[in-house]
Motif scaffolding. Sequence first.
Motif, short mmCIF file in Angstrom:
data_model
loop_
_atom_site.label_atom_id
_atom_site.label_comp_id
_atom_site.label_asym_id
_atom_site.label_seq_id
_atom_site.Cartn_x
_atom_site.Cartn_y
_atom_site.Cartn_z
N VAL A 126 29.44 16.46 7.87
CA VAL A 126 28.20 15.68 6.43
C VAL A 126 28.88 16.86 5.59
O VAL A 126 28.02 17.78 6.27
N SER A 127 29.36 16.67 4.86
CA SER A 127 29.58 17.74 3.68
C SER A 127 29.54 17.36 2.33
O SER A 127 29.33 15.67 1.96
N ALA A 128 29.14 18.20 1.22
CA ALA A 128 29.77 17.78 -0.30
C ALA A 128 30.44 18.83 -0.56
O ALA A 128 29.89 19.75 -1.34
N GLU A 129 31.10 17.97 -1.62
CA GLU A 129 31.47 18.96 -2.70
C GLU A 129 30.86 19.51 -3.76
O GLU A 129 30.50 18.75 -4.03
N THR A 130 31.41 20.37 -4.54
CA THR A 130 31.07 20.93 -5.79
C THR A 130 32.24 21.09 -6.52
O THR A 130 33.10 21.22 -5.81
N VAL A 131 31.68 21.11 -7.37
CA VAL A 131 32.38 21.78 -8.86
C VAL A 131 31.59 22.30 -9.70
O VAL A 131 29.90 22.42 -10.11
N ASP A 132 31.66 24.09 -10.19
CA ASP A 132 31.16 25.12 -11.09
C ASP A 132 30.55 24.53 -12.29
O ASP A 132 31.54 24.23 -13.26
N ASP A 133 29.27 24.80 -12.42
CA ASP A 133 29.02 24.16 -14.42
C ASP A 133 28.44 25.49 -14.90
O ASP A 133 27.47 25.38 -15.76
N GLN A 168 27.26 21.29 -9.27
CA GLN A 168 26.39 19.97 -9.51
C GLN A 168 27.53 19.51 -7.61
O GLN A 168 28.61 19.66 -7.64
N VAL A 169 26.59 18.79 -7.95
CA VAL A 169 27.57 18.29 -6.19
C VAL A 169 28.25 16.55 -6.94
O VAL A 169 27.89 16.17 -7.81
N THR A 170 29.79 16.08 -6.55
CA THR A 170 30.43 15.57 -6.80
C THR A 170 30.53 14.84 -5.16
O THR A 170 29.92 13.49 -5.12
N LEU A 171 31.32 14.23 -4.66
CA LEU A 171 31.23 13.31 -3.41
C LEU A 171 31.56 14.00 -2.07
O LEU A 171 31.37 15.65 -1.67
N LYS A 172 30.38 12.65 -1.76
CA LYS A 172 30.12 13.64 -0.48
C LYS A 172 30.97 12.83 1.05
O LYS A 172 31.47 12.14 1.08
N SER A 173 31.20 13.69 2.11
CA SER A 173 32.09 13.18 3.44
C SER A 173 31.33 13.09 4.38
O SER A 173 30.64 13.99 4.96
N TRP A 174 31.89 12.73 5.87
CA TRP A 174 31.67 12.86 7.07
C TRP A 174 32.74 12.80 7.58
O TRP A 174 34.14 12.08 7.57
N ASP A 203 13.80 6.50 19.24
CA ASP A 203 14.97 6.57 18.76
C ASP A 203 16.01 7.57 17.28
O ASP A 203 15.82 6.16 16.49
N THR A 204 16.24 7.97 17.05
CA THR A 204 17.24 8.79 15.15
C THR A 204 18.57 8.29 15.76
O THR A 204 19.02 9.16 16.91
N TYR A 205 19.24 7.67 14.78
CA TYR A 205 20.83 7.75 14.75
C TYR A 205 21.53 8.11 13.48
O TYR A 205 20.71 7.54 12.04
N TRP A 206 22.53 8.35 13.24
CA TRP A 206 23.37 7.37 12.06
C TRP A 206 24.25 6.51 12.85
O TRP A 206 25.41 6.44 13.39
N THR A 207 24.86 6.28 12.10
CA THR A 207 25.97 5.19 11.26
C THR A 207 26.85 4.84 9.91
O THR A 207 26.00 4.59 9.02
N GLY A 208 28.02 4.37 10.11
CA GLY A 208 28.42 4.27 9.61
C GLY A 208 30.40 4.02 9.79
O GLY A 208 30.65 3.69 11.11
N THR A 209 30.88 3.27 8.91
CA THR A 209 32.28 2.78 9.33
C THR A 209 32.89 4.46 9.62
O THR A 209 33.22 4.94 8.39
N GLY A 246 34.72 9.75 7.81
CA GLY A 246 34.02 8.25 7.40
C GLY A 246 34.22 7.53 6.57
O GLY A 246 35.28 8.12 5.29
N ASN A 247 34.72 6.31 6.63
CA ASN A 247 35.30 5.36 5.52
C ASN A 247 34.34 5.10 4.55
O ASN A 247 33.80 3.66 4.67
N GLY A 248 33.37 5.70 3.70
CA GLY A 248 32.03 5.29 2.96
C GLY A 248 30.81 6.07 3.44
O GLY A 248 31.20 7.35 3.59
N ALA A 249 29.81 5.96 3.27
CA ALA A 249 28.69 6.01 3.59
C ALA A 249 28.12 6.28 4.49
O ALA A 249 28.92 5.01 5.30
N LEU A 250 27.61 7.39 5.35
CA LEU A 250 26.82 7.79 6.26
C LEU A 250 25.68 7.20 6.18
O LEU A 250 24.38 7.95 5.20
N THR A 251 24.71 6.15 7.22
CA THR A 251 23.77 5.89 7.13
C THR A 251 22.92 6.81 8.11
O THR A 251 22.98 6.43 9.19
N GLY A 252 21.70 7.03 7.42
CA GLY A 252 20.69 7.55 8.66
C GLY A 252 20.37 9.04 8.48
O GLY A 252 20.41 9.32 6.92
#
Length: 129
Positions: free
Chosen positions: A28-35, A46-52, A89-95, A119-125
Amino acid sequence: MANHTGQYALVKVGGNTVAEARSWSLDVSAETVDDTVIGDTWNTHQVTLKSWMGSAEVYWDEADTAQSACTVGSSITLAMYPEGADSGDTYWTGTATVEKWTLKGTHNGMVEASLSFKGNGALTGPSTV
């Protein structure tokens, strides 16, 4: 503090447990832009978009419903369970989209498949069973 052995970890595709799973990874990662501005003494951002994305390594089983659903380009509902799928038990899910599927066999080993997904959209968990 709890830790877990990998023997109970599992992956589900469309609610079906992937048979013959050997390992999986989830990134799981987040893109950032310098401010940062003139006069700052430290860089800021600043954080812009997240992906997984991730992968799974399995012994190939053509009769497994979950493995068969993982065709390249297909959209799957994916769930990763690091400690098993018992109550609490813990888990993560997404499309996710299946980006790559590799099959490998050797004369003195098992036939193995490798699955890469994005990942196509948010990861839940983390969620709990």
